[in-house]
Design a protein around this motif. Structure first.
Motif, PDB file in Angstrom:
ATOM      1  N   LEU A   1       0.823  -1.211   0.000  1.00  0.00           N
ATOM      2  CA  LEU A   1       0.000   0.000   0.000  1.00  0.00           C
ATOM      3  C   LEU A   1       0.859   1.263   0.000  1.00  0.00           C
ATOM      4  O   LEU A   1       0.536   2.245  -0.663  1.00  0.00           O
ATOM      5  N   GLU A   2       1.962   1.200   0.725  1.00  0.00           N
ATOM      6  CA  GLU A   2       2.851   2.355   0.817  1.00  0.00           C
ATOM      7  C   GLU A   2       3.496   2.681  -0.519  1.00  0.00           C
ATOM      8  O   GLU A   2       3.823   3.832  -0.809  1.00  0.00           O
ATOM      9  N   LEU A   3       3.654   1.656  -1.363  1.00  0.00           N
ATOM     10  CA  LEU A   3       4.358   1.833  -2.631  1.00  0.00           C
ATOM     11  C   LEU A   3       3.421   1.878  -3.840  1.00  0.00           C
ATOM     12  O   LEU A   3       3.893   1.891  -4.976  1.00  0.00           O
ATOM     13  N   VAL A   4       2.121   1.893  -3.594  1.00  0.00           N
ATOM     14  CA  VAL A   4       1.176   1.778  -4.690  1.00  0.00           C
ATOM     15  C   VAL A   4       1.293   2.937  -5.679  1.00  0.00           C
ATOM     16  O   VAL A   4       1.018   2.772  -6.880  1.00  0.00           O
ATOM     17  N   PHE A   5       1.713   4.098  -5.193  1.00  0.00           N
ATOM     18  CA  PHE A   5       1.866   5.253  -6.086  1.00  0.00           C
ATOM     19  C   PHE A   5       3.327   5.518  -6.441  1.00  0.00           C
ATOM     20  O   PHE A   5       3.689   6.632  -6.814  1.00  0.00           O
ATOM     21  N   ARG A   6       4.164   4.484  -6.318  1.00  0.00           N
ATOM     22  CA  ARG A   6       5.571   4.583  -6.708  1.00  0.00           C
ATOM     23  C   ARG A   6       5.820   3.575  -7.832  1.00  0.00           C
ATOM     24  O   ARG A   6       6.357   2.491  -7.612  1.00  0.00           O
ATOM     25  N   PRO A   7       5.417   3.886  -9.051  1.00  0.00           N
ATOM     26  CA  PRO A   7       5.475   2.903 -10.150  1.00  0.00           C
ATOM     27  C   PRO A   7       6.878   2.402 -10.457  1.00  0.00           C
ATOM     28  O   PRO A   7       7.039   1.275 -10.943  1.00  0.00           O
ATOM     29  N   ASN A   8       7.903   3.178 -10.154  1.00  0.00           N
ATOM     30  CA  ASN A   8       9.261   2.767 -10.497  1.00  0.00           C
ATOM     31  C   ASN A   8       9.784   1.602  -9.659  1.00  0.00           C
ATOM     32  O   ASN A   8      10.742   0.936 -10.048  1.00  0.00           O
ATOM     33  N   VAL A   9       9.171   1.374  -8.491  1.00  0.00           N
ATOM     34  CA  VAL A   9       9.669   0.289  -7.639  1.00  0.00           C
ATOM     35  C   VAL A   9       9.059  -1.056  -8.010  1.00  0.00           C
ATOM     36  O   VAL A   9       9.468  -2.082  -7.470  1.00  0.00           O
ATOM     37  N   TRP A  10       8.107  -1.055  -8.927  1.00  0.00           N
ATOM     38  CA  TRP A  10       7.460  -2.296  -9.339  1.00  0.00           C
ATOM     39  C   TRP A  10       8.111  -2.813 -10.618  1.00  0.00           C
ATOM     40  O   TRP A  10       8.547  -2.039 -11.465  1.00  0.00           O
ATOM     41  N   THR A  11       8.163  -4.132 -10.755  1.00  0.00           N
ATOM     42  CA  THR A  11       8.789  -4.725 -11.930  1.00  0.00           C
ATOM     43  C   THR A  11       8.115  -6.045 -12.279  1.00  0.00           C
ATOM     44  O   THR A  11       7.556  -6.724 -11.403  1.00  0.00           O
ATOM     45  N   THR A  12       8.172  -6.391 -13.542  1.00  0.00           N
ATOM     46  CA  THR A  12       7.659  -7.693 -14.011  1.00  0.00           C
ATOM     47  C   THR A  12       8.798  -8.609 -14.428  1.00  0.00           C
ATOM     48  O   THR A  12       8.571  -9.645 -15.044  1.00  0.00           O
ATOM     49  N   VAL A  13      10.034  -8.224 -14.086  1.00  0.00           N
ATOM     50  CA  VAL A  13      11.197  -9.038 -14.436  1.00  0.00           C
ATOM     51  C   VAL A  13      11.114 -10.394 -13.730  1.00  0.00           C
ATOM     52  O   VAL A  13      10.866 -10.463 -12.523  1.00  0.00           O
ATOM     53  N   GLN A  14      11.307 -11.465 -14.490  1.00  0.00           N
ATOM     54  CA  GLN A  14      11.244 -12.804 -13.940  1.00  0.00           C
ATOM     55  C   GLN A  14      12.476 -13.103 -13.090  1.00  0.00           C
ATOM     56  O   GLN A  14      13.519 -12.461 -13.215  1.00  0.00           O
ATOM     57  N   ASP A  15      12.346 -14.101 -12.201  1.00  0.00           N
ATOM     58  CA  ASP A  15      13.434 -14.424 -11.278  1.00  0.00           C
ATOM     59  C   ASP A  15      14.743 -14.701 -11.996  1.00  0.00           C
ATOM     60  O   ASP A  15      15.812 -14.236 -11.574  1.00  0.00           O
ATOM     61  N   GLN A  16      14.683 -15.472 -13.078  1.00  0.00           N
ATOM     62  CA  GLN A  16      15.905 -15.847 -13.793  1.00  0.00           C
ATOM     63  C   GLN A  16      16.558 -14.668 -14.501  1.00  0.00           C
ATOM     64  O   GLN A  16      17.733 -14.741 -14.901  1.00  0.00           O
ATOM     65  N   GLU A  17      15.814 -13.573 -14.641  1.00  0.00           N
ATOM     66  CA  GLU A  17      16.355 -12.390 -15.308  1.00  0.00           C
ATOM     67  C   GLU A  17      16.868 -11.341 -14.326  1.00  0.00           C
ATOM     68  O   GLU A  17      17.399 -10.312 -14.735  1.00  0.00           O
ATOM     69  N   ARG A  18      16.730 -11.616 -13.036  1.00  0.00           N
ATOM     70  CA  ARG A  18      17.206 -10.673 -12.013  1.00  0.00           C
ATOM     71  C   ARG A  18      18.706 -10.918 -11.809  1.00  0.00           C
ATOM     72  O   ARG A  18      19.124 -11.592 -10.868  1.00  0.00           O
ATOM     73  N   THR A  19      19.504 -10.368 -12.689  1.00  0.00           N
ATOM     74  CA  THR A  19      20.930 -10.715 -12.771  1.00  0.00           C
ATOM     75  C   THR A  19      21.848  -9.735 -12.052  1.00  0.00           C
ATOM     76  O   THR A  19      23.061  -9.983 -11.978  1.00  0.00           O
ATOM     77  N   ALA A  20      21.347  -8.637 -11.532  1.00  0.00           N
ATOM     78  CA  ALA A  20      22.211  -7.677 -10.843  1.00  0.00           C
ATOM     79  C   ALA A  20      22.756  -8.308  -9.567  1.00  0.00           C
ATOM     80  O   ALA A  20      22.006  -8.744  -8.698  1.00  0.00           O
ATOM     81  N   SER A  21      24.076  -8.354  -9.436  1.00  0.00           N
ATOM     82  CA  SER A  21      24.696  -8.959  -8.259  1.00  0.00           C
ATOM     83  C   SER A  21      24.739  -7.960  -7.113  1.00  0.00           C
ATOM     84  O   SER A  21      24.524  -6.756  -7.290  1.00  0.00           O
ATOM     85  N   PHE A  22      25.039  -8.471  -5.924  1.00  0.00           N
ATOM     86  CA  PHE A  22      25.192  -7.585  -4.769  1.00  0.00           C
ATOM     87  C   PHE A  22      26.286  -6.546  -5.036  1.00  0.00           C
ATOM     88  O   PHE A  22      26.150  -5.378  -4.671  1.00  0.00           O
ATOM     89  N   GLY A  23      27.363  -6.985  -5.670  1.00  0.00           N
ATOM     90  CA  GLY A  23      28.466  -6.077  -5.965  1.00  0.00           C
ATOM     91  C   GLY A  23      28.061  -4.971  -6.912  1.00  0.00           C
ATOM     92  O   GLY A  23      28.422  -3.798  -6.718  1.00  0.00           O
ATOM     93  N   THR A  24      27.303  -5.329  -7.944  1.00  0.00           N
ATOM     94  CA  THR A  24      26.837  -4.325  -8.905  1.00  0.00           C
ATOM     95  C   THR A  24      25.933  -3.307  -8.224  1.00  0.00           C
ATOM     96  O   THR A  24      26.061  -2.087  -8.426  1.00  0.00           O
ATOM     97  N   ILE A  25      25.017  -3.802  -7.406  1.00  0.00           N
ATOM     98  CA  ILE A  25      24.100  -2.905  -6.692  1.00  0.00           C
ATOM     99  C   ILE A  25      24.888  -2.004  -5.747  1.00  0.00           C
ATOM    100  O   ILE A  25      24.644  -0.791  -5.662  1.00  0.00           O
ATOM    101  N   TYR A  26      25.857  -2.569  -5.036  1.00  0.00           N
ATOM    102  CA  TYR A  26      26.651  -1.801  -4.081  1.00  0.00           C
ATOM    103  C   TYR A  26      27.397  -0.661  -4.779  1.00  0.00           C
ATOM    104  O   TYR A  26      27.348   0.498  -4.331  1.00  0.00           O
ATOM    105  N   ASP A  27      28.080  -0.985  -5.874  1.00  0.00           N
ATOM    106  CA  ASP A  27      28.860   0.045  -6.578  1.00  0.00           C
ATOM    107  C   ASP A  27      27.967   1.143  -7.133  1.00  0.00           C
ATOM    108  O   ASP A  27      28.309   2.337  -7.070  1.00  0.00           O
ATOM    109  N   THR A  28      26.820   0.755  -7.674  1.00  0.00           N
ATOM    110  CA  THR A  28      25.914   1.747  -8.261  1.00  0.00           C
ATOM    111  C   THR A  28      25.362   2.692  -7.203  1.00  0.00           C
ATOM    112  O   THR A  28      25.353   3.913  -7.379  1.00  0.00           O
TER     113      THR A  28
END
Length: 396
Positions: free
Chosen positions: A40-67
């Motif tokens: 409910l808190e995020l219902v009006f935050r469209p950017n935080v929602w995604t339809t990316v499938q599990d196998q396509e979630r390829t960003a590693s912890f390291g990539t996220i950390y550096d970004t």
């Protein structure tokens, strides 16, 4: 079971129900909303929602950390959580020059897609539900301790409702007037939400024991090689990904979903997630890696915990309805609202018994408030305490 005993049990049930009704209605309503509060808190935050499938979630912890670390305002990264919920992007808790924030990152590239506050609707509602905003152990013990009376309420209801298992399809009838209809509705809602109410009562009692200090022991790793700084000089995404690869070899089928960087000069990189050795309901495994030597400091599973701590992950999932993803959340929402209906219909039944046909809901509240006797002032003091705590914490 004798009629006299059943009559006594029903008297106890009515007394407990009347005096707990307002509190139980409050807890079931806030708890039900809390189940889906994040969504409910995020219902009006469209950017935080995604339809990316599990196998396509390829960003590693390291990539996220550096970004995220490259963002100008970020001073430190506290937690990285992959797949925090159905259809949500990855979630990063950070310390910024403007205070604590949550950054949401694309699960394929690690790019920051949105930034939200840590303190929001869910956190305020959680504090209200857990400790009445009193921000003190007394508030927590008060809320969780209600579980003892709630268990008595459930047991007395089951005893006084003869052959309750036949009531699942027994529709309330208005042949006996308003009072009979409300009583039938109360029983119908009670048997349908009974399992959830029992689970909530038992899990809340476990929380109560934890508040008293009876919580068992959670296994902890030994200290890492001491260093002068919290993070090594070359600590970055490449080192995190190297540590994750080592962590995956430490446990069969380990699939980390949360990463916590070192928090002190003797701390390690903590990865937690599922593994092949146990069902997710029993909790996550943790692998801790020394950020300097890349040695495995510990590979821990829920079986390494002792006492109540071993069951705590399961208790949490059953209480908060997270045991089956979005399906269990919606199920718990429905049954939780039914629990709210039990408390509300119980109050209306009591009012109908006291005065017969009522002119409106205001009459119900007047009858219930009058029936509480001296206990009404306990509720009044609680309401004043909540208002004062809210004014103090949130400057209302």
């Amino acid at each position: 079971m004798g009629r006299q005993f059943r009559s006594l049990t029903f008297t106890v049930h009515k007394w407990l129900g009347l005096h707990l009704s307002l509190f139980m209605a409050f807890l079931f309503l806030t708890g039900s909303v809390l189940v889906v509060a994040s969504e409910l808190e995020l219902v009006f935050r469209p950017n935080v929602w995604t339809t990316v499938q599990d196998q396509e979630r390829t960003a590693s912890f390291g990539t996220i950390y550096d970004t995220v670390k490259s963002t100008d305002s970020v001073r430190a990264i506290n937690v990285i959580e992959k797949y925090p919920g159905a259809w949500l992007t990855d979630k990063v808790y950070v310390a910024t020059s403007e205070g604590p924030k949550v950054m949401w990152t694309d699960p394929t590239s690690g790019a920051v897609v949105d930034t939200t506050q840590v303190v929001g609707f869910r956190s305020v509602l959680r504090d209200l539900h857990d400790n009445l905003l009193l921000d003190h152990r007394v508030g927590y013990l008060l809320v969780s301790g209600i579980s003892i009376l709630m268990l008595g309420l459930i047991v007395s209801g089951l005893i006084s409702y003869r052959r309750f298992w036949k009531g699942f399809l027994r529709r309330p009838s208005d042949r006996a007037g308003r009072r009979g209809y409300l009583g039938g509705l109360h029983r119908l809602l009670a048997v349908w939400s009974g399992v959830l109410m029992l689970l909530i009562a038992v899990s809340s009692f476990v929380f109560f024991l934890g508040g008293l200090g009876i919580s068992g022991k959670t296994a902890a790793p030994g200290p890492a090689q001491e260093r002068t700084e919290v993070l090594p000089a070359d600590f970055a995404g490449a080192r995190i990904d190297q540590a994750e690869a080592i962590a995956r070899t430490a446990l069969p089928g380990f699939e980390p979903s949360v990463m916590v960087p070192p928090r002190n000069p003797r701390g390690g990189i903590v990865f937690s997630g599922s593994w092949d050795g146990g069902p997710p309901l029993l909790g996550a495994a943790r692998v801790v890696i020394d950020p300097v030597t890349m040695e495995v400091m510990a590979a821990l599973t829920p079986s390494d915990n002792t006492g109540i701590a071993r069951l705590k992950p399961l208790i949490d999932k059953l209480h908060f309805g997270t045991w089956g993803g979005l399906f269990s959340k919606l199920l718990w929402l429905g049954f939780g609202l039914a629990g709210f209906g039990v408390a509300l219909s119980g109050m209306m039944t009591f009012a109908a018994r006291q005065s017969g046909p009522l002119s409106g809901d205001a009459g119900v509240m007047r009858q219930v408030w009058s029936g509480l006797g001296l206990f009404r002032w306990v509720y009044a003091l609680l309401a004043l305490g909540i208002f004062a705590a809210a004014s103090y914490h949130y400057a209302l």
